[in-house]
Scaffold this active site. Structure first.
Site, mmCIF file in Angstrom:
data_model
loop_
_atom_site.group_PDB
_atom_site.id
_atom_site.type_symbol
_atom_site.label_atom_id
_atom_site.label_comp_id
_atom_site.label_asym_id
_atom_site.label_seq_id
_atom_site.Cartn_x
_atom_site.Cartn_y
_atom_site.Cartn_z
ATOM 1 N N HIS A 1 0.817 -1.208 0.000
ATOM 2 C CA HIS A 1 0.000 0.000 0.000
ATOM 3 C C HIS A 1 0.853 1.261 0.000
ATOM 4 C CE1 HIS A 1 -3.488 -2.683 1.584
ATOM 5 N NE2 HIS A 1 -3.390 -2.713 0.273
ATOM 6 N N HIS B 1 -7.446 -8.135 -7.981
ATOM 7 C CA HIS B 1 -7.779 -8.957 -6.807
ATOM 8 C C HIS B 1 -8.052 -7.992 -5.653
ATOM 9 C CE1 HIS B 1 -5.734 -11.739 -9.470
ATOM 10 N NE2 HIS B 1 -6.184 -12.740 -8.748
ATOM 11 N N SER C 1 -6.833 -2.056 -0.939
ATOM 12 C CA SER C 1 -6.388 -1.359 -2.153
ATOM 13 C C SER C 1 -7.510 -0.598 -2.890
ATOM 14 C CB SER C 1 -5.675 -2.333 -3.098
ATOM 15 O OG SER C 1 -6.453 -3.480 -3.337
ATOM 16 N N GLU D 1 -13.309 -9.178 -7.789
ATOM 17 C CA GLU D 1 -13.224 -10.050 -6.609
ATOM 18 C C GLU D 1 -14.060 -11.296 -6.863
ATOM 19 O OE1 GLU D 1 -11.433 -10.230 -3.688
ATOM 20 O OE2 GLU D 1 -12.550 -12.094 -3.475
ATOM 21 N N ASP E 1 -13.235 -13.164 -12.573
ATOM 22 C CA ASP E 1 -11.817 -13.509 -12.481
ATOM 23 C C ASP E 1 -11.005 -12.301 -12.965
ATOM 24 O OD1 ASP E 1 -9.269 -14.392 -12.937
ATOM 25 O OD2 ASP E 1 -9.849 -16.231 -13.938
ATOM 26 N N GLY E 2 -10.216 -11.730 -12.070
ATOM 27 C CA GLY E 2 -9.471 -10.515 -12.412
ATOM 28 C C GLY E 2 -8.428 -10.726 -13.495
ATOM 29 N N ASP F 1 -2.742 -8.448 -7.217
ATOM 30 C CA ASP F 1 -2.418 -8.855 -5.845
ATOM 31 C C ASP F 1 -3.169 -10.131 -5.473
ATOM 32 O OD1 ASP F 1 -1.697 -8.828 -3.151
ATOM 33 O OD2 ASP F 1 -3.307 -7.430 -2.611
#
Ligand code: SAM
Length: 294
Positions: free
Chosen positions: A19, A42, A100, A118, A146-147, A167
């Site tokens: 971060h 994510h 995030s 997500e 699905d990212g 991430d």
């Protein structure tokens, strides 16, 4: 596949690294007027209670963000990170930790866009609920997808400016390969985007290889890159009271960026030694910072 819950880990040393890098990167990218697209592949739940069951059970924030809050003087990038977390809390207590999506949303301007992915049904519900409370909620698209795949349809962005944060939880071994494939594919779609990948430093060949393979990808594509790592403790097996040998939790992690802001290296050169000093759990604490290309 779905046992990972970021609520256990929110505000730990890996979040401090990730971060801090995210904030320093975004602060640079929003200097230009042109709209920015942020794609968070994510996302997690977006907001976490540090006084809730998950965080209290793990105690990880106690060895992460909470140590920084009591530090007397912080370097600018770490101070910005602490200020960001404080902005989600009232008074002097720190009970809420922003993930995030919320960190990015706080920094973005009205004309910027945020797309967050997500897959976990519970975290997805929490994320959608948290985003719905935001005044600027419409600026944020929450996608139950699905990212790794979903990011494709947003590249290149209309404004030709984007940050992709990747991430994953790396619960499944294939995540390492999917990160690499996603970045390679995204670079073909949008070569000038900024790509930021978090990964765990653990004794597993795929984890060891990921930064090396990302670097090869960047170099072959003629792109600049930056690699920052933070180690807080030894990774060797430790013997517990029952005589079993166990790994002592996540000892270290890294951030690998392609097309990083040119200001990031200087910011991290100051911040990383202080992170290692304040977050150390044993004498193996360390940091590294490398960059190249471009
Ligand atoms: N980026 C968040 C932050 O910094 O606050 C933390 C994300 S957490 C490390 C990883 C998240 O990815 C988990 O919430 C998990 O449910 C979710 N996830 C796992 N596989 C996914 C996939 N293929 N696409 C989107 N989300 C996924």
């Amino acid at each position: 596949m779905f046992s990972y819950r970021h609520a256990f880990h929110a505000g730990n040393h890996a979040d401090v690294l990730k971060h801090t890098v995210l904030i320093a990167t975004l602060q640079h990218l929003i200097q230009k007027d042109a709209a920015l697209a942020v794609l968070d592949t994510h996302a997690g739940a977006g907001l976490y209670r540090l006084d809730g069951d998950y965080a209290s059970t793990s105690g990880e924030a106690g060895d992460g963000i909470l140590r920084l809050l009591s530090a007397p003087a912080l370097t600018p990038a770490l101070q910005d990170y602490v200020d960001m977390v404080r902005a989600f809390n009232q008074g002097s207590s720190t009970k809420v930790y922003p993930g995030s999506p919320f960190i990015a949303q706080r920094l973005l301007r009205d004309h910027d866009k945020l797309k967050v992915f997500e897959l976990h049904p519970t975290d997805m519900r929490a994320l959608a609920g948290n985003v719905a409370q935001l005044e600027a909620g419409r600026q944020v698209a929450v996608l139950h997808e699905d990212g790794f795949e979903g990011v494709k349809k947003f590249l290149p962005p209309p404004s030709r400016r984007a940050l992709v944060l990747c991430d994953p939880s790396y619960e499944i071994k294939s995540d390492y390969g999917r990160v690499l494939d996603m970045v390679a594919d995204s670079l073909k779609r949008f070569a000038t985007g900024t790509y930021a990948v978090w990964y765990p430093i653990i004794p597993r060949p795929e984890a060891h290889d990921l930064p090396r393979r990302l670097k090869t990808l960047a170099v072959k594509a003629g792109k600049s890159w930056l690699h920052a790592t933070l180690t807080v403790k030894n990774s060797k097996l430790v013997e517990s009271a029952d005589g079993e040998k166990r790994r002592p939790g996540l000892p270290a992690s890294g951030m690998f960026l392609i097309n990083p802001p040119f200001t990031l290296k200087a910011a991290l050169k100051d911040a990383l030694p202080q992170m290692a000093e304040l977050l150390q759990q044993d004498r193996h604490a360390a940091h590294s910072l490398e960059s190249g290309g471009g």
